[in-house]
Design a protein around this motif. Sequence first.
Motif, PDB file in Angstrom:
ATOM      1  N   THR A  70      -6.054  11.602 -55.562  1.00 36.85           N
ATOM      2  CA  THR A  70      -4.761  11.097 -56.023  1.00 36.85           C
ATOM      3  C   THR A  70      -3.789  10.920 -54.855  1.00 36.85           C
ATOM      4  OG1 THR A  70      -5.093  12.144 -58.159  1.00 36.85           O
ATOM      5  CG2 THR A  70      -2.846  11.528 -57.605  1.00 36.85           C
ATOM      6  N   ASN A  74      -2.258   7.362 -53.690  1.00 32.66           N
ATOM      7  CA  ASN A  74      -0.814   7.140 -53.594  1.00 32.66           C
ATOM      8  C   ASN A  74      -0.424   6.607 -52.214  1.00 32.66           C
ATOM      9  OD1 ASN A  74      -0.372   7.941 -56.217  1.00 32.66           O
ATOM     10  ND2 ASN A  74       0.251  10.015 -55.680  1.00 32.66           N
ATOM     11  N   LYS A 138       5.341   8.561 -52.187  1.00 35.19           N
ATOM     12  CA  LYS A 138       5.678   8.851 -53.583  1.00 35.19           C
ATOM     13  C   LYS A 138       6.371  10.206 -53.728  1.00 35.19           C
ATOM     14  CE  LYS A 138       3.738   8.660 -58.203  1.00 35.19           C
ATOM     15  NZ  LYS A 138       2.542   8.406 -59.005  1.00 35.19           N
TER      16      LYS A 138
END
Length: 179
Positions: A70, A74, A138
């Motif tokens: 993940t 990102n 992010k």
Amino acid sequence: MSRIGKLPIPIPAGVEVSIQGSVVKAKGPKGELSQEIKPMISARLEDAVLLIERADDSREARAYHGLYRTLINNMVVGVSEGFSKSLEIIGVGYRAALKGSDLELQLGYSHPVLVKAEDGISFEVPAQTQIIVRGIDKQKVGQVAADIRKWRKPEPYKGKGIRYSGEYVRRKLGKAAGS
């Protein structure tokens, strides 16, 4: 097997991903990011797809498998498209304005609140009651938006404060009429 960890990460056109030992770097039109990964997790580049694999089935390796997939996804999305968080300001006299690259907020205090733009973060103020936080990282975008919201959290009686766009604030009735 981790459902998230086993998903391949597609590399869009214009993004370069390089793996040097335990560091994965992504470079794209918006900037460059890097992520260090633990030795129990490995990254492999195949054609235009990045695969994240784990060395064994230990509890720790399984936990990190989905996490690093993940985080790296990102990074790839951030350097190609970027991330943004939108905030709304609700309240009489509450407003936002850009001062250079920094954000100046009038939130009912005796002084204006100045929020400095960190590296890789930019602010937009399309209206006096709207703020858009943009960046390629992010985590940093979310943290800056949360820090801005922290200056005046939405209160449940009148709904005044800073909230994320689309955030629902449960309202309370206040004092009951004399009974």
